[in-house]
Design a protein around this motif. Structure first.
Motif, mmCIF file in Angstrom:
data_model
loop_
_atom_site.group_PDB
_atom_site.id
_atom_site.type_symbol
_atom_site.label_atom_id
_atom_site.label_comp_id
_atom_site.label_asym_id
_atom_site.label_seq_id
_atom_site.Cartn_x
_atom_site.Cartn_y
_atom_site.Cartn_z
ATOM 1 N N GLN A 192 0.866 -1.176 0.000
ATOM 2 C CA GLN A 192 0.000 0.000 0.000
ATOM 3 C C GLN A 192 0.903 1.226 0.000
ATOM 4 O OE1 GLN A 192 -3.289 0.035 -0.136
ATOM 5 N NE2 GLN A 192 -3.820 2.132 0.316
ATOM 6 N N ILE A 193 0.841 2.038 -1.049
ATOM 7 C CA ILE A 193 1.677 3.220 -1.189
ATOM 8 C C ILE A 193 0.841 4.449 -0.865
ATOM 9 C CG2 ILE A 193 3.171 4.548 -2.720
ATOM 10 C CD1 ILE A 193 4.184 1.713 -2.121
ATOM 11 N N LEU A 194 1.175 5.141 0.214
ATOM 12 C CA LEU A 194 0.410 6.294 0.672
ATOM 13 C C LEU A 194 1.259 7.550 0.508
ATOM 14 C CD1 LEU A 194 -1.036 4.779 3.975
ATOM 15 C CD2 LEU A 194 -2.111 4.808 1.708
ATOM 16 N N THR A 195 1.028 8.293 -0.559
ATOM 17 C CA THR A 195 1.710 9.564 -0.716
ATOM 18 C C THR A 195 0.898 10.648 -0.032
ATOM 19 O OG1 THR A 195 0.617 10.065 -2.825
ATOM 20 C CG2 THR A 195 2.693 8.827 -2.917
ATOM 21 N N ARG A 196 1.530 11.810 0.171
ATOM 22 C CA ARG A 196 0.886 12.910 0.907
ATOM 23 C C ARG A 196 0.333 12.399 2.229
ATOM 24 N NH1 ARG A 196 1.534 14.446 -4.681
ATOM 25 N NH2 ARG A 196 2.014 16.675 -4.583
ATOM 26 N N THR A 197 1.090 11.548 2.887
ATOM 27 C CA THR A 197 0.665 10.961 4.154
ATOM 28 C C THR A 197 1.840 10.999 5.119
ATOM 29 O OG1 THR A 197 -0.864 9.498 2.970
ATOM 30 C CG2 THR A 197 -0.346 8.947 5.257
ATOM 31 N N ARG A 198 1.733 11.809 6.143
ATOM 32 C CA ARG A 198 2.826 12.027 7.080
ATOM 33 C C ARG A 198 2.678 11.136 8.308
ATOM 34 N NH1 ARG A 198 2.691 17.612 7.813
ATOM 35 N NH2 ARG A 198 1.088 17.361 9.400
ATOM 36 N N CYS A 199 3.784 10.540 8.717
ATOM 37 C CA CYS A 199 3.786 9.781 9.971
ATOM 38 C C CYS A 199 3.983 10.783 11.105
ATOM 39 C CB CYS A 199 4.893 8.742 9.957
ATOM 40 S SG CYS A 199 4.956 7.749 11.461
ATOM 41 N N GLU A 200 2.960 10.951 11.914
ATOM 42 C CA GLU A 200 2.995 11.974 12.955
ATOM 43 C C GLU A 200 3.443 11.432 14.307
ATOM 44 O OE1 GLU A 200 -0.778 14.028 12.987
ATOM 45 O OE2 GLU A 200 0.017 15.449 11.499
ATOM 46 N N LEU A 213 -0.975 8.209 11.137
ATOM 47 C CA LEU A 213 -0.665 8.812 9.850
ATOM 48 C C LEU A 213 -1.699 9.875 9.525
ATOM 49 C CD1 LEU A 213 0.109 5.589 7.732
ATOM 50 C CD2 LEU A 213 1.620 6.839 9.292
ATOM 51 N N ALA A 214 -1.247 10.985 8.966
ATOM 52 C CA ALA A 214 -2.150 12.068 8.573
ATOM 53 C C ALA A 214 -2.068 12.256 7.066
ATOM 54 C CB ALA A 214 -1.776 13.368 9.278
ATOM 55 N N HIS A 215 -3.210 12.145 6.398
ATOM 56 C CA HIS A 215 -3.240 12.395 4.956
ATOM 57 C C HIS A 215 -3.344 13.890 4.725
ATOM 58 C CE1 HIS A 215 -3.845 11.688 0.717
ATOM 59 N NE2 HIS A 215 -4.900 12.468 0.752
ATOM 60 N N LEU A 216 -2.519 14.420 3.820
ATOM 61 C CA LEU A 216 -2.428 15.854 3.584
ATOM 62 C C LEU A 216 -3.007 16.238 2.234
ATOM 63 C CD1 LEU A 216 1.277 16.326 4.765
ATOM 64 C CD2 LEU A 216 -0.805 16.341 6.158
ATOM 65 N N ALA A 222 -2.805 20.811 4.328
ATOM 66 C CA ALA A 222 -3.590 20.636 5.548
ATOM 67 C C ALA A 222 -3.997 19.173 5.696
ATOM 68 C CB ALA A 222 -4.830 21.529 5.509
ATOM 69 N N ALA A 223 -4.024 18.696 6.931
ATOM 70 C CA ALA A 223 -4.431 17.317 7.182
ATOM 71 C C ALA A 223 -5.922 17.156 6.913
ATOM 72 C CB ALA A 223 -4.105 16.928 8.616
ATOM 73 N N THR A 224 -6.291 16.179 6.098
ATOM 74 C CA THR A 224 -7.695 15.950 5.765
ATOM 75 C C THR A 224 -8.308 14.840 6.613
ATOM 76 O OG1 THR A 224 -7.054 14.402 4.011
ATOM 77 C CG2 THR A 224 -7.345 16.717 3.392
ATOM 78 N N HIS A 225 -7.515 13.821 6.955
ATOM 79 C CA HIS A 225 -7.994 12.774 7.856
ATOM 80 C C HIS A 225 -6.802 11.993 8.376
ATOM 81 C CE1 HIS A 225 -7.775 10.779 3.878
ATOM 82 N NE2 HIS A 225 -7.444 9.709 4.562
ATOM 83 N N LYS A 226 -7.047 11.224 9.422
ATOM 84 C CA LYS A 226 -5.981 10.436 10.038
ATOM 85 C C LYS A 226 -6.370 8.971 10.085
ATOM 86 C CE LYS A 226 -4.000 14.172 12.802
ATOM 87 N NZ LYS A 226 -3.487 14.583 14.130
#
Length: 556
Positions: A192-200, A213-216, A222-226
């Motif tokens: 599973q490749i998650l781009t624009r997704t930051r490990c917080e 993980l926060a999807h940007l 801006a974070a759209t969902h976690k």
């Protein structure tokens, strides 16, 4: 060699956990943090061994270091001078293997080295090149030779004083596309490749790690969902952010772990490049020795340009804030002009870029002398983790293979290596031609056959598509009988069919993803043409409702 997978490219969703006592959204074996060349390479290798893998990247694939290289597959001739024989041999052994694995985005390149007697005697250069030719086997790359520059077209761009030189072989690579193709292969292997997704945040949990993980949003950041991921192990391949990830996000204390002292630190070194209109007409590159004994390359680039670099400057700012400084431009122009009949001026620069190399700090005095080798550090506490320190583009496959071996050891299930004989997506040309084993000849024959099959394609579009997509171009052209079947032309030779393909299969979400990473079309376009591509992405986003993917007939 055949492609490891020919399945549709849409990344499979990781199954929901059946463990209702866990608050995690998904479970996996390995969470890989970082979408540069090492991160995608490790995710690809692990997924090909059957591990359940999630890879997250806070921006686009290859947003930083991995798209800011000198774009070479090479052993590193200058590293011989620093005694890095092991690193050079390791890289040289990978060189032809990589060139075979993706002949569409990598190919051999001959380099001209003018001899400067004030720097090094000719015998020393000959010895170094002999070592370079013989430290590892070569099957199709020609060896080094001397050249009389005053009697060769290779000397025409140079000042008359440069009369003696040497020519040797290395390889060129489209670095950002290499990252994208590794990610595509990983996805087709099940990752599973998650781009624009930051490990917080991460924390030890149930013998493994729980990560938040926060999807940007690709435009606003801006974070759209976690979401939360439960992983048995974490691989930290965050490049310039590796130390921050290990100490701050993973909160691993500075104790000794396998593979080196956990107190090891990264030394961030900035490398900057400039691009100018083409300064020579042949297909060789130059390697020049600067007056400070550094090396500067001048490489044919994007048909109409010459790529010049690089610098080595200590970088003390944040890894994400990097740009070329005026004094670096002057340095590159000055050192290059020492060799050229027609000087290169700062005003000639049409584009520049800079990246931060995350090098393993070996306490070398000069930035240029810092080792380009890598270290893999592993530890079982507080839960299993592996951190990648350093590395270089040419050795990414070997690094990934060693990392996957270590993961197997730590998880108690060692699995077979496989990437040495695999090709990257688009690299298997056997569906259209009978491959000979010579990547240059095979690619030329593939282009000839494709042109016969699609005579409506002009030469420029055919060359760009085959170089970008290799045999995957057959998917783009499935059902296409004329240029009109490609949809609207958003910018010169950039059609909706290609944009839909990049959006659906290669995680392209913005114009910059397409214009500066999946391609270098931005270098050829005007500001208005680049804006047209940006407007197309905005329009697609406003009508999506499909999680960023377009499923019209054009996307095929």
């Amino acid at each position: 060699m055949k492609e490891s997978s020919l399945q549709p490219a849409s990344p499979p969703s990781l199954p929901k956990s059946d463990d209702h006592t866990s608050e995690a959204d998904y479970h996996c074996d390995v969470l890989v943090i970082g979408g540069g060349i090492n991160g995608v390479g490790i995710a690809r290798d692990l997924a090909g061994r059957g591990w359940r893998v999630v890879m997250c990247e806070q921006e686009d694939l290859a947003s930083h270091t991995s798209s800011s290289s000198t774009k070479l597959i090479h052993g590193g001739l200058r590293y011989l001078e620093y005694g890095e024989f092991g690193l050079v041999r390791k890289a040289l052994m990978e060189r032809e293997l990589l060139l075979r694995s993706a002949p569409h985005i990598m190919w051999p390149l001959r380099f001209v080295l003018p001899h400067d007697a004030s720097m090094r005697p000719a015998w020393m250069i000959r010895l170094g090149l002999w070592l370079y030719d013989n430290l590892a086997p070569r099957e199709f790359l020609p060896g080094c030779e001397s050249v009389a520059l005053n009697k060769s077209p290779l000397g025409e761009p140079l000042k008359p004083g440069w009369t003696k030189g040497f020519v040797y072989s290395d390889g060129w690579v489209d670095d950002a596309r290499l990252v994208a193709l590794c990610a595509l292969d990983a996805a087709e292997q099940g990752a599973q490749i998650l781009t624009r997704t930051r490990c917080e945040a991460t924390s030890p949990h149930a013998g493994g790690w729980r990560a938040t993980l926060a999807h940007l949003d690709p435009n606003t950041q801006a974070a759209t969902h976690k979401l939360t991921v439960q992983a048995r192990m974490v691989v930290n391949a965050a490049g310039p952010w590796a130390e921050h990830m290990l100490r701050q996000v993973m909160a691993v204390p500075t104790t000794t772990g396998k593979g080196g002292d956990a107190n090891k630190k990264l030394r961030l070194v900035k490398g900057s490049h400039i691009v100018v209109p083409r300064i020579f007409n042949h297909d060789h590159a130059y390697i020049f020795q600067g007056q400070d004994k550094r090396i500067i390359f001048a490489i044919p680039y994007e048909r109409d340009f010459t790529l010049i670099g690089t610098t080595d400057v200590e970088h003390k700012a944040a890894p994400g804030h990097v740009q070329i400084e005026p004094e670096e431009v002057v340095y590159l122009c000055t050192e290059l002009s020492r060799y050229l009949r027609r000087p290169v001026q700062p005003g000639d620069v049409v584009w520049s870029y800079a990246g931060v190399r995350p090098l393993l700090d070996d306490e070398s005095g000069k930035a240029a002398a810092v080792t380009r080798d890598y270290r893999l550090q592993t530890q079982l506490k507080p839960s299993p983790w592996l951190t990648v320190w350093g590395g270089k583009l040419t050795t990414f496959r070997l690094l990934s293979q060693e990392a996957a071996d270590e993961v197997g050891k730590m998880l108690g299930d060692e699995r077979h290596q496989w990437t040495a004989d695999a090709v990257l997506p688009g690299g298997f040309l056997g569906d259209l031609i009978e491959e000979t084993g010579n990547p240059m000849a095979d690619m030329a024959e593939f282009q000839t056959r494709l042109r016969r099959r699609h005579p409506w394609m002009d030469l420029g579009l055919m060359r760009r598509w085959t170089r970008a997509y290799g045999s995957r171009v057959l998917r783009l052209l499935d059902g296409v009988r004329s240029r009109g079947d490609l949809g609207a032309e958003i910018a010169p030779d950039l059609y909706e069919a290609e944009l839909f393909y990049l959006k659906r299969h290669e995680w392209a979400m913005t114009a910059d993803d397409v214009l500066w990473r999946r391609s270098k079309l931005g270098l050829h376009y005007s500001a208005a043409q680049r804006q047209a591509v940006a407007d197309w992405f905005v329009a697609q986003g406003s009508r999506a409702g499909e999680h960023g993917f377009h499923h019209s007939a054009l996307s095929r």
